[in-house]
Design a protein around this motif. Structure first.
Motif, PDB file in Angstrom:
ATOM      1  N   LEU A   4       2.049  -1.964   3.365  1.00  0.00           N
ATOM      2  CA  LEU A   4       0.921  -1.557   3.016  1.00  0.00           C
ATOM      3  C   LEU A   4      -0.753  -2.306   3.277  1.00  0.00           C
ATOM      4  O   LEU A   4      -0.246  -2.891   2.821  1.00  0.00           O
ATOM      5  CB  LEU A   4       1.442   0.022   2.021  1.00  0.00           C
ATOM      6  N   MET A  40      -3.395   8.588   0.944  1.00  0.00           N
ATOM      7  CA  MET A  40      -2.515   8.488   0.002  1.00  0.00           C
ATOM      8  C   MET A  40      -1.311   9.078   0.359  1.00  0.00           C
ATOM      9  O   MET A  40      -0.404   9.474   0.893  1.00  0.00           O
ATOM     10  CB  MET A  40      -2.344   7.175  -0.144  1.00  0.00           C
ATOM     11  N   ILE A  53       7.953   0.044  -0.590  1.00  0.00           N
ATOM     12  CA  ILE A  53       6.742  -0.851   0.319  1.00  0.00           C
ATOM     13  C   ILE A  53       7.512  -2.229  -0.582  1.00  0.00           C
ATOM     14  O   ILE A  53       7.179  -2.485  -1.711  1.00  0.00           O
ATOM     15  CB  ILE A  53       5.637  -0.331  -0.446  1.00  0.00           C
ATOM     16  N   ILE A  56       1.723  -5.349  -0.136  1.00  0.00           N
ATOM     17  CA  ILE A  56       0.296  -4.221   0.095  1.00  0.00           C
ATOM     18  C   ILE A  56      -0.681  -5.414   0.485  1.00  0.00           C
ATOM     19  O   ILE A  56      -0.285  -6.439  -0.124  1.00  0.00           O
ATOM     20  CB  ILE A  56       0.554  -3.635  -1.293  1.00  0.00           C
ATOM     21  N   TYR A  82       3.270   5.603  -3.202  1.00  0.00           N
ATOM     22  CA  TYR A  82       4.307   4.441  -2.763  1.00  0.00           C
ATOM     23  C   TYR A  82       5.432   3.430  -3.692  1.00  0.00           C
ATOM     24  O   TYR A  82       5.878   2.785  -3.333  1.00  0.00           O
ATOM     25  CB  TYR A  82       3.415   3.555  -2.232  1.00  0.00           C
ATOM     26  N   TYR A 255       4.889  -0.696   9.084  1.00  0.00           N
ATOM     27  CA  TYR A 255       3.711  -0.997   7.922  1.00  0.00           C
ATOM     28  C   TYR A 255       2.696   0.814   8.272  1.00  0.00           C
ATOM     29  O   TYR A 255       2.125   0.666   9.484  1.00  0.00           O
ATOM     30  CB  TYR A 255       2.462  -1.945   8.484  1.00  0.00           C
ATOM     31  N   SER A 264      -1.670   1.576  11.525  1.00  0.00           N
ATOM     32  CA  SER A 264      -0.263   2.000  11.188  1.00  0.00           C
ATOM     33  C   SER A 264       0.524   1.527  12.420  1.00  0.00           C
ATOM     34  O   SER A 264       0.751   2.037  13.676  1.00  0.00           O
ATOM     35  CB  SER A 264       0.145   3.165  10.498  1.00  0.00           C
TER      36      SER A 264
END
Length: 369
Positions: A4, A40, A53, A56, A82, A255, A264
């Motif tokens: 993320l 989000m 995930i 981060i 997440y 990601y 992304s």
């Protein structure tokens, strides 16, 4: 597993070399953070990304320009949308933003890795870059992070400044090694079109490419002598401290990117949010994601693998390629294998030290036109 990434575009001032999307409109911080949290909720973890995930990364810009309250708000939403199972949580910081209180707050939020832009330990060159901090603030920030219990610190260095000598660069490397941080990223000063530095350099003396090569050689020698693993073209880590998040980019891991200008990737397509904070906030407030997307065909995916995997010490895993792409790759790689620019270790193609200096040429030659 997936990564993320959250883009925090705010900077107190712009550095002359920066080509990343950023803004100095700090008055928009709270509205932007509200929009990021809303995005989000609009983008829960899709099945094609993974079940959880693993890493981060808060990048920028200057994420340490966020208040502690804004960071808390971010992590409430990260954990809600997440989950809280990430193994590596990184924030980029400016050294002068790292107070005792800020360092303690980062640790309390679960942030366990800090990437700090030192760039150089020479105050004159820092002023040339329009950096806000001075050289003395870097070791102070490292110590504050250590005191807060953060045991994974990375610093960025730059070399190839106009007028910089090999001896100057040696002093920067020595200063970095003296900090005993877990990770170091070092980049030759990039002259990106559209930046103030581009105009400055274009109107001045050209950079010395041979000296830049010598600086890179010196960097490799000094860092490996200092027991750092040269695991990617520009990155060095103590054993066990490779950047897990950045490694996911180089090893074809999906990601999610949240925020203005964030990208992304889900193996089949990539998308990117609009690189305009006002447009981003306005769209998200309406419940819309302002993004574009492109599908990735097999040939594009192969080209992407060439330009990412070959950056690393692990190299390109030939078993991950189709028969067609593996045959093409090995056919093109023959001259580099015989010329000592590539080596083959079992089913992996890896750049040699000699090949690192012409990596762009090697990679472009292996790609499909």
């Amino acid at each position: 597993m997936a990564g993320l990434y959250i883009h925090i575009p705010f900077c107190a001032s712009r550095c002359i070399y920066c080509g990343f999307y950023s803004t100095t409109h700090l008055d928009l911080r709270q509205r932007y953070i509200d929009a990021v949290c809303r995005e989000m909720t609009l983008r829960p973890l899709p099945l094609d990304i993974g079940r959880s995930i693993d890493t981060i990364y808060l990048g920028g810009g200057t994420p340490s320009q966020l208040t502690i309250g804004q960071l808390r708000q971010l992590f409430i939403y990260i954990n809600k949308v997440y989950g809280s199972g990430a193994q590596e949580i990184t924030i980029e910081c400016n050294p002068d933003d790292v107070t005792d209180q800020y360092a303690e707050a980062l640790a309390q939020l679960g942030i366990n890795r800090v990437s700090m832009g030192a760039q150089t330990f020479n105050d004159e060159r820092l002023r040339f870059l329009h950096r806000r901090h001075n050289a003395a603030q870097v070791p102070m920030a490292v110590q504050r992070l250590r005191n807060a219990g953060i045991g994974n610190i990375s610093i960025d260095l730059m070399y190839g400044f106009p007028g910089e000598t090999l001896a100057d660069w040696q002093r920067d490397i020595d200063a970095a090694l003296a900090l005993d941080v877990e990770h170091l990223s070092a980049y030759c000063l990039m002259i990106e079109e559209g930046t103030p530095l581009y105009e400055l350099i274009n109107n001045g003396d050209p950079l010395n490419e041979e000296l830049e090569r010598q600086m890179y050689e010196l960097l490799i020698d000094q860092m490996t002598r200092g027991s750092y693993e040269h695991y990617e073209i520009s990155n060095f880590a103590k054993p066990g401290f490779r950047s897990r998040h950045n490694s996911s980019y180089w090893h074809d891991v999906p990601y999610i990117g949240i925020g203005a200008a964030a990208h992304s990737y889900n193996l089949k397509s990539r998308s990117w949010n609009v690189a305009n904070i006002q447009q981003y906030i306005t769209a998200i407030e309406k419940g819309e994601r302002p993004a574009e997307q492109e599908e990735i065909d097999d040939d594009t995916h192969y080209n992407d693998r060439i330009t990412t995997a070959l950056r690393t010490i692990d190299g390109l895993d030939l078993t991950t390629l189709s028969d067609k792409h593996r045959h093409y790759c090995m056919q093109e790689a023959r001259r580099f294998l015989s010329g000592g620019l590539l080596r083959q270790d079992d089913q992996h193609l890896i750049l040699t030290r000699k090949g690192l200096f012409v990596s762009d040429m090697v990679m472009s030659s292996l790609m499909l036109v």
